[in-house]
Design a protein around this motif. Structure first.
Motif, short mmCIF file in Angstrom:
data_model
loop_
_atom_site.label_atom_id
_atom_site.label_comp_id
_atom_site.label_asym_id
_atom_site.label_seq_id
_atom_site.Cartn_x
_atom_site.Cartn_y
_atom_site.Cartn_z
N LYS A 72 0.81 -1.22 0.00
CA LYS A 72 0.00 0.00 0.00
C LYS A 72 0.84 1.26 0.00
O LYS A 72 0.31 2.35 -0.24
CB LYS A 72 -0.92 0.02 1.22
N ASP A 73 2.11 1.14 0.27
CA ASP A 73 2.97 2.33 0.35
C ASP A 73 3.24 2.90 -1.03
O ASP A 73 3.40 2.17 -2.01
CB ASP A 73 4.32 1.98 1.01
N SER A 74 3.27 4.21 -1.08
CA SER A 74 3.65 4.95 -2.28
C SER A 74 4.41 6.19 -1.81
O SER A 74 4.40 6.50 -0.61
CB SER A 74 2.41 5.34 -3.09
N THR A 134 2.03 8.41 0.21
CA THR A 134 1.67 7.93 1.55
C THR A 134 2.84 8.08 2.52
O THR A 134 2.63 8.34 3.70
CB THR A 134 1.21 6.46 1.52
N GLU A 165 2.75 11.63 3.55
CA GLU A 165 1.63 11.85 4.46
C GLU A 165 1.91 11.27 5.84
O GLU A 165 1.48 11.82 6.86
CB GLU A 165 0.35 11.24 3.89
N GLN A 166 2.65 10.16 5.91
CA GLN A 166 2.94 9.53 7.19
C GLN A 166 3.88 10.38 8.06
O GLN A 166 3.94 10.18 9.26
CB GLN A 166 3.57 8.15 6.97
N LYS A 182 -3.35 16.63 4.23
CA LYS A 182 -3.72 15.83 3.05
C LYS A 182 -4.19 16.69 1.89
O LYS A 182 -3.99 16.36 0.74
CB LYS A 182 -4.80 14.82 3.42
N SER A 201 -0.12 14.87 -6.68
CA SER A 201 0.86 13.87 -7.11
C SER A 201 0.62 13.43 -8.53
O SER A 201 -0.52 13.29 -8.97
CB SER A 201 0.78 12.66 -6.17
#
Length: 183
Positions: free
Chosen positions: A87-89, A92, A95-96, A102, A107
Protein backbone atom coordinates in the motif's frame (compact mmCIF):
# COMPACT_ATOMS: atom_id res chain seq x y z
CA UNK A 1 111.21 -1.12 0.60
CA UNK A 2 107.47 -0.98 0.44
CA UNK A 3 105.00 -1.57 3.20
CA UNK A 4 103.90 -4.96 1.84
CA UNK A 5 107.48 -6.10 1.51
CA UNK A 6 108.08 -5.27 5.19
CA UNK A 7 104.98 -7.23 6.23
CA UNK A 8 106.06 -10.21 4.10
CA UNK A 9 109.55 -10.13 5.66
CA UNK A 10 108.13 -10.09 9.19
CA UNK A 11 105.75 -12.93 8.31
CA UNK A 12 108.57 -15.03 6.90
CA UNK A 13 110.65 -14.42 10.04
CA UNK A 14 107.92 -15.91 12.30
CA UNK A 15 108.01 -19.54 13.35
CA UNK A 16 105.58 -21.93 11.56
CA UNK A 17 103.19 -22.18 14.54
CA UNK A 18 102.71 -18.37 14.66
CA UNK A 19 102.22 -18.25 10.89
CA UNK A 20 99.49 -20.88 11.09
CA UNK A 21 97.83 -18.99 13.96
CA UNK A 22 97.87 -15.74 11.96
CA UNK A 23 96.35 -17.48 8.89
CA UNK A 24 93.63 -19.01 11.06
CA UNK A 25 92.87 -15.59 12.61
CA UNK A 26 92.70 -13.95 9.18
CA UNK A 27 90.41 -16.73 7.93
CA UNK A 28 88.16 -16.35 10.99
CA UNK A 29 88.03 -12.56 10.51
CA UNK A 30 87.13 -12.98 6.82
CA UNK A 31 84.52 -15.58 7.75
CA UNK A 32 83.01 -13.24 10.37
CA UNK A 33 82.96 -10.35 7.87
CA UNK A 34 81.23 -12.57 5.30
CA UNK A 35 78.68 -13.76 7.85
CA UNK A 36 78.09 -10.19 9.06
CA UNK A 37 77.57 -9.01 5.47
CA UNK A 38 75.12 -11.83 4.74
CA UNK A 39 73.20 -11.29 7.99
CA UNK A 40 72.98 -7.51 7.47
CA UNK A 41 71.72 -8.05 3.91
CA UNK A 42 69.12 -10.52 5.20
CA UNK A 43 68.06 -8.10 7.95
CA UNK A 44 67.70 -5.30 5.39
CA UNK A 45 65.53 -7.57 3.22
CA UNK A 46 63.40 -8.51 6.24
CA UNK A 47 63.02 -4.84 7.14
CA UNK A 48 61.77 -4.06 3.64
CA UNK A 49 59.35 -6.97 3.84
CA UNK A 50 58.15 -5.76 7.26
CA UNK A 51 57.51 -2.26 5.92
CA UNK A 52 55.63 -3.67 2.92
CA UNK A 53 53.49 -5.88 5.17
CA UNK A 54 52.74 -2.98 7.52
CA UNK A 55 51.61 -0.92 4.54
CA UNK A 56 49.43 -3.79 3.31
CA UNK A 57 48.00 -4.25 6.80
CA UNK A 58 47.11 -0.55 7.01
CA UNK A 59 45.36 -0.78 3.64
CA UNK A 60 43.52 -3.91 4.77
CA UNK A 61 42.38 -2.20 7.97
CA UNK A 62 40.99 0.70 5.93
CA UNK A 63 39.26 -1.75 3.60
CA UNK A 64 37.90 -3.68 6.58
CA UNK A 65 36.47 -0.47 8.04
CA UNK A 66 34.89 0.44 4.71
CA UNK A 67 33.45 -3.07 4.40
CA UNK A 68 31.95 -2.87 7.88
CA UNK A 69 30.41 0.52 7.07
CA UNK A 70 29.02 -0.80 3.78
CA UNK A 71 27.64 -3.89 5.53
CA UNK A 72 25.98 -1.69 8.16
CA UNK A 73 24.48 0.54 5.44
CA UNK A 74 23.26 -2.53 3.60
CA UNK A 75 21.67 -3.90 6.76
CA UNK A 76 19.95 -0.56 7.42
CA UNK A 77 18.64 -0.49 3.86
CA UNK A 78 17.48 -4.11 4.15
CA UNK A 79 15.65 -3.26 7.37
CA UNK A 80 14.07 -0.23 5.73
CA UNK A 81 13.09 -2.32 2.70
CA UNK A 82 11.40 -4.86 4.95
CA UNK A 83 9.07 -2.12 6.21
CA UNK A 84 7.67 -1.34 2.75
CA UNK A 85 4.16 -2.70 2.17
CA UNK A 86 2.13 -3.00 -1.03
CA UNK A 87 0.00 0.00 0.00
CA UNK A 88 2.97 2.33 0.35
CA UNK A 89 3.65 4.95 -2.28
CA UNK A 90 5.76 8.11 -2.26
CA UNK A 91 2.66 10.15 -1.38
CA UNK A 92 1.67 7.93 1.55
CA UNK A 93 5.22 8.10 2.88
CA UNK A 94 5.05 11.91 2.79
CA UNK A 95 1.63 11.85 4.46
CA UNK A 96 2.94 9.53 7.19
CA UNK A 97 5.42 12.20 8.27
CA UNK A 98 2.47 14.23 9.55
CA UNK A 99 3.95 17.53 8.38
CA UNK A 100 1.82 18.11 5.28
CA UNK A 101 -1.98 18.19 5.49
CA UNK A 102 -3.72 15.83 3.05
CA UNK A 103 -5.30 18.67 1.07
CA UNK A 104 -1.93 20.29 0.35
CA UNK A 105 -0.55 17.40 -1.72
CA UNK A 106 -0.82 16.82 -5.47
CA UNK A 107 0.86 13.87 -7.11
CA UNK A 108 1.69 12.61 -10.59
CA UNK A 109 3.14 9.12 -10.92
CA UNK A 110 6.44 8.66 -12.72
CA UNK A 111 7.30 5.50 -14.65
CA UNK A 112 8.53 2.54 -12.60
CA UNK A 113 12.16 1.60 -12.99
CA UNK A 114 13.46 -1.89 -12.42
CA UNK A 115 17.02 -1.93 -11.01
CA UNK A 116 18.27 -5.50 -10.55
CA UNK A 117 17.02 -6.31 -7.04
CA UNK A 118 14.99 -3.09 -6.57
CA UNK A 119 11.91 -1.51 -8.06
CA UNK A 120 11.93 2.26 -7.99
CA UNK A 121 8.41 3.69 -7.81
CA UNK A 122 8.53 7.42 -8.46
CA UNK A 123 6.15 10.32 -8.21
CA UNK A 124 6.23 14.04 -8.79
CA UNK A 125 4.73 15.47 -5.62
CA UNK A 126 3.71 19.11 -5.23
CA UNK A 127 3.29 20.37 -1.68
CA UNK A 128 1.87 23.81 -1.03
CA UNK A 129 1.74 26.15 1.91
CA UNK A 130 4.76 24.90 3.89
CA UNK A 131 7.02 27.02 6.05
CA UNK A 132 10.77 26.78 5.70
CA UNK A 133 11.02 24.85 8.97
CA UNK A 134 8.37 22.36 7.84
CA UNK A 135 10.20 21.91 4.53
CA UNK A 136 13.49 21.15 6.28
CA UNK A 137 11.78 18.77 8.72
CA UNK A 138 10.01 17.00 5.87
CA UNK A 139 13.24 16.51 3.92
CA UNK A 140 15.00 15.24 7.05
CA UNK A 141 12.22 12.78 7.88
CA UNK A 142 12.16 11.48 4.33
CA UNK A 143 15.92 11.00 4.34
CA UNK A 144 16.08 9.30 7.75
CA UNK A 145 12.63 7.73 7.92
CA UNK A 146 11.63 4.09 8.11
CA UNK A 147 10.93 3.74 4.37
CA UNK A 148 13.66 3.76 1.71
CA UNK A 149 12.97 6.99 -0.14
CA UNK A 150 15.22 9.05 -2.41
CA UNK A 151 14.60 12.62 -3.45
CA UNK A 152 15.72 12.92 -7.08
CA UNK A 153 14.82 16.56 -7.63
CA UNK A 154 13.46 19.39 -5.50
CA UNK A 155 12.18 22.80 -6.51
CA UNK A 156 11.23 25.33 -3.85
CA UNK A 157 9.26 28.46 -4.76
CA UNK A 158 8.04 31.23 -2.49
CA UNK A 159 4.52 32.48 -2.86
CA UNK A 160 4.03 35.97 -4.18
CA UNK A 161 1.06 36.64 -1.91
CA UNK A 162 2.63 35.03 1.21
CA UNK A 163 6.45 35.12 1.13
CA UNK A 164 6.65 33.10 4.37
CA UNK A 165 4.95 30.11 2.71
CA UNK A 166 6.68 27.82 0.23
CA UNK A 167 5.50 25.59 -2.57
CA UNK A 168 7.66 22.50 -2.95
CA UNK A 169 7.86 20.18 -5.95
CA UNK A 170 9.68 16.90 -5.31
CA UNK A 171 10.57 13.98 -7.53
CA UNK A 172 10.44 11.22 -4.93
CA UNK A 173 11.34 7.57 -5.47
CA UNK A 174 10.25 4.76 -3.14
CA UNK A 175 12.33 1.60 -3.34
CA UNK A 176 10.74 -1.83 -3.13
CA UNK A 177 12.37 -5.23 -3.20
CA UNK A 178 11.93 -6.91 -6.57
CA UNK A 179 10.25 -10.25 -6.08
CA UNK A 180 11.94 -12.38 -8.71
CA UNK A 181 10.47 -15.73 -9.53
CA UNK A 182 13.20 -18.16 -10.49
CA UNK A 183 12.32 -20.50 -13.37
Amino acid sequence: MSFFDQIKERYDSLDPEARRLILIMIAVILLLLTIFSAVSGHIAMLEKRKIAREKTLKELLVLRQRHQEAAADTQRLTNRMAGVTEKDSPVTVIEQTGIVPKGGIQSKPLPRQDRDMLIEEGAEVTLSGLTLNETVNLLYRLEHGTKPVAIRKAVIRTRFSEPSKLDLTLHVALFRPASRIKP
